[in-house]
Motif scaffolding. Structure first.
Motif, PDB file in Angstrom:
ATOM      1  N   GLN A   1      32.668   1.404  35.998  1.00  0.00           N
ATOM      2  CA  GLN A   1      31.633   1.697  35.779  1.00  0.00           C
ATOM      3  C   GLN A   1      31.045   0.507  35.104  1.00  0.00           C
ATOM      4  O   GLN A   1      30.976   0.286  34.087  1.00  0.00           O
ATOM      5  CB  GLN A   1      31.186   2.808  34.779  1.00  0.00           C
ATOM      6  CG  GLN A   1      29.758   3.715  34.622  1.00  0.00           C
ATOM      7  CD  GLN A   1      29.834   4.968  34.314  1.00  0.00           C
ATOM      8  OE1 GLN A   1      30.512   5.427  32.606  1.00  0.00           O
ATOM      9  NE2 GLN A   1      28.842   5.698  34.420  1.00  0.00           N
ATOM     10  N   PRO A   2      29.585   0.229  35.686  1.00  0.00           N
ATOM     11  CA  PRO A   2      28.667  -1.171  34.675  1.00  0.00           C
ATOM     12  C   PRO A   2      28.860  -0.841  33.603  1.00  0.00           C
ATOM     13  O   PRO A   2      27.975   0.051  33.764  1.00  0.00           O
ATOM     14  CB  PRO A   2      27.860  -1.751  35.874  1.00  0.00           C
ATOM     15  CG  PRO A   2      28.749  -1.011  37.160  1.00  0.00           C
ATOM     16  CD  PRO A   2      28.998   0.974  37.074  1.00  0.00           C
ATOM     17  N   GLN A   3      28.227  -1.940  32.965  1.00  0.00           N
ATOM     18  CA  GLN A   3      27.862  -1.862  31.094  1.00  0.00           C
ATOM     19  C   GLN A   3      26.817  -3.311  31.996  1.00  0.00           C
ATOM     20  O   GLN A   3      27.144  -4.138  32.291  1.00  0.00           O
ATOM     21  CB  GLN A   3      28.777  -1.862  30.777  1.00  0.00           C
ATOM     22  CG  GLN A   3      29.671  -1.170  29.928  1.00  0.00           C
ATOM     23  CD  GLN A   3      31.234  -1.854  29.269  1.00  0.00           C
ATOM     24  OE1 GLN A   3      30.360  -2.921  28.901  1.00  0.00           O
ATOM     25  NE2 GLN A   3      31.373  -0.484  28.793  1.00  0.00           N
ATOM     26  N   VAL A   4      25.801  -2.575  31.726  1.00  0.00           N
ATOM     27  CA  VAL A   4      24.608  -3.498  32.291  1.00  0.00           C
ATOM     28  C   VAL A   4      23.745  -3.948  30.823  1.00  0.00           C
ATOM     29  O   VAL A   4      23.689  -3.185  29.762  1.00  0.00           O
ATOM     30  CB  VAL A   4      23.261  -2.961  32.676  1.00  0.00           C
ATOM     31  CG1 VAL A   4      24.516  -2.535  34.023  1.00  0.00           C
ATOM     32  CG2 VAL A   4      22.504  -1.303  32.317  1.00  0.00           C
ATOM     33  N   SER A   5      23.146  -5.283  30.569  1.00  0.00           N
ATOM     34  CA  SER A   5      22.106  -5.395  28.690  1.00  0.00           C
ATOM     35  C   SER A   5      21.275  -4.339  29.029  1.00  0.00           C
ATOM     36  O   SER A   5      20.530  -2.965  30.060  1.00  0.00           O
ATOM     37  CB  SER A   5      21.365  -6.336  29.612  1.00  0.00           C
ATOM     38  OG  SER A   5      20.660  -6.700  30.911  1.00  0.00           O
ATOM     39  N   ALA A   6      20.297  -3.885  27.886  1.00  0.00           N
ATOM     40  CA  ALA A   6      19.229  -2.736  27.251  1.00  0.00           C
ATOM     41  C   ALA A   6      17.730  -2.804  28.552  1.00  0.00           C
ATOM     42  O   ALA A   6      17.865  -1.775  28.597  1.00  0.00           O
ATOM     43  CB  ALA A   6      18.886  -3.161  26.086  1.00  0.00           C
ATOM     44  N   ASP A   7      17.704  -4.335  29.218  1.00  0.00           N
ATOM     45  CA  ASP A   7      16.528  -4.382  30.005  1.00  0.00           C
ATOM     46  C   ASP A   7      17.026  -3.435  31.826  1.00  0.00           C
ATOM     47  O   ASP A   7      16.092  -3.027  32.075  1.00  0.00           O
ATOM     48  CB  ASP A   7      15.885  -5.062  30.399  1.00  0.00           C
ATOM     49  CG  ASP A   7      16.830  -6.395  30.116  1.00  0.00           C
ATOM     50  OD1 ASP A   7      18.112  -6.130  30.819  1.00  0.00           O
ATOM     51  OD2 ASP A   7      15.687  -7.215  30.394  1.00  0.00           O
ATOM     52  N   GLY A   8      18.661  -3.155  31.605  1.00  0.00           N
ATOM     53  CA  GLY A   8      18.645  -2.942  32.908  1.00  0.00           C
ATOM     54  C   GLY A   8      18.863  -4.005  33.847  1.00  0.00           C
ATOM     55  O   GLY A   8      19.478  -4.048  35.411  1.00  0.00           O
ATOM     56  N   THR A   9      19.132  -5.576  33.742  1.00  0.00           N
ATOM     57  CA  THR A   9      18.502  -6.280  34.670  1.00  0.00           C
ATOM     58  C   THR A   9      19.978  -7.346  34.700  1.00  0.00           C
ATOM     59  O   THR A   9      20.314  -7.702  35.724  1.00  0.00           O
ATOM     60  CB  THR A   9      17.180  -7.356  34.279  1.00  0.00           C
ATOM     61  OG1 THR A   9      17.478  -8.230  33.170  1.00  0.00           O
ATOM     62  CG2 THR A   9      15.847  -6.766  34.206  1.00  0.00           C
ATOM     63  N   SER A  10      20.885  -6.913  34.148  1.00  0.00           N
ATOM     64  CA  SER A  10      21.708  -8.083  33.920  1.00  0.00           C
ATOM     65  C   SER A  10      23.125  -7.018  34.083  1.00  0.00           C
ATOM     66  O   SER A  10      23.588  -6.505  32.755  1.00  0.00           O
ATOM     67  CB  SER A  10      22.111  -8.948  33.417  1.00  0.00           C
ATOM     68  OG  SER A  10      20.675  -9.753  33.095  1.00  0.00           O
TER      69      SER A  10
END
Length: 241
Positions: free
Chosen positions: A10-19
Motif C-alpha cells: 500500500q502506497p504512502q504518499v506526501s501530505a499533499d498527495g503528489t509524491s
C-alpha cells in the motif's frame, strides 16, 4: 503453510498527495482462481512460534527482495514485539539485508502498538542497533491499545502511525482534537507522523493542516501487487494510478 501467500503493497504518499514516498507490505492469500483475501487464511495455520518465525522471515525476505525494484521508496514491514525482544534478531536482519543488497535506510520496521513488550531493555537494545545501521522504527496503529504513551516515551522510534480509528473520527470535535494533539506532540519529539486509513479529501485536508507528514489509505490506493508499484514508479505518481 505459505501456499498462496503473496505480499501486497500500500502506497504512502506526501501530505499533499503528489509524491509516492514509500510502501507498506501486507500479507495476502491468493487462491487458485486468483481471489485475494486477508492474511488470516495463512496466519490461521500457525500452531507455534517456530512457524510464526518462518512466516515472519518469509515476509521480510520477500519485502526486501521486492524493494530492490524501488530503491527510492521506503519499505515498511510489520514486526511483532516478540521479534524485537528476541536475542540475535538485529544481527540476523542486518545479515539478511546485506545478503539481498538493500540499503538499510530503505527499510522501516513497524511495531504494532497493541503488541506487548515484556522486556523493554532487550527491545530498546535491538532498536538501537537497527537504528544505528540506518533502519528506521515506526510505532504502528497508535491509539488502539493501552500502552501508547508509554511506548512513545520509552522506545527509540522515528515515526508514529495514527490508526484508522482515529482518522475516521476527524469530522468530530473530540477525535479531531486528539489527532491534532498527538501530531503536535510527535512533531515536538522529532517524529514523523503517518495517518493510515485516509479515505476522503476532507480527511486529507484536515491531516495536512494538522501537520501529518505522510498519508496512506484508499483515497490514494488500496494494497496492490508489486507489479502495480512498478507501474507507479515507472509512470510517475499520481499519473500511474
Amino acid at each position: 503453510m505459505l501456499s498462496g501467500a503473496r505480499l501486497y503493497y500500500q502506497p504512502q504518499v506526501s501530505a499533499d498527495g503528489t509524491s509516492l514516498v514509500g510502501v507498506e507490505c501486507l500479507l495476502r492469500s491468493v487462491d487458485a482462481q486468483g481471489a485475494v483475501s486477508g492474511p488470516q487464511t495463512i496466519l490461521g495455520t500457525i500452531e507455534n512460534d517456530a512457524q510464526a518465525d518462518a512466516v515472519d522471515w518469509w515476509i521480510i525476505r520477500q519485502a526486501c527482495s521486492d524493494g530492490l525494484r524501488w530503491p527510492k521508496l521506503s519499505i515498511s514491514i510489520n514486526v511483532g514485539a516478540r521479534q524485537f525482544q528476541a536475542p540475535g534478531f538485529a544481527g540476523d536482519l542486518l545479515a539478511l539485508i546485506g545478503e539481498i543488497g538493500n540499503a538499510p535506510r530503505q527499510i522501516e520496521l513497524e511495531l504494532l502498538e497493541s503488541g506487548i513488550i515484556e522486556n523493554f531493555e532487550s527491545a530498546i537494545a535491538t532498536m538501537d542497533v537497527l537504528r544505528r545501521s540506518g533502519i528506521s522504527i515506526a510505532l504502528d496503529d497508535f491509539g488502539t491499545g493501552y500502552s501508547s504513551l508509554a511506548y512513545l516515551q520509552r522506545l527509540p522510534i522515528d515515526k508514529l502511525k495514527l490508526d484508522k480509528s482515529l482518522i475516521d473520527g476527524t469530522g468530530e470535535l473530540k477525535p479531531a482534537a486528539i489527532v491534532q494533539a498527538v501530531t503536535a506532540l510527535s512533531r515536538a519529539l522529532g517524529l514523523k507522523v503517518v495517518a493510515e486509513g485516509v479515505e476522503t479529501p476532507a480527511q486529507q485536508q484536515f491531516l495536512r493542516v494538522a501537520g501529518c507528514h505522510l498519508l496512506q489509505g484508499y483515497l490514494f490506493s488500496p494494497a496492490v501487487p508489486a507489479e502495480r508499484i512498478d507501474a507507479f514508479v515507472r509512470d510517475g505518481w499520481p499519473a500511474g494510478r
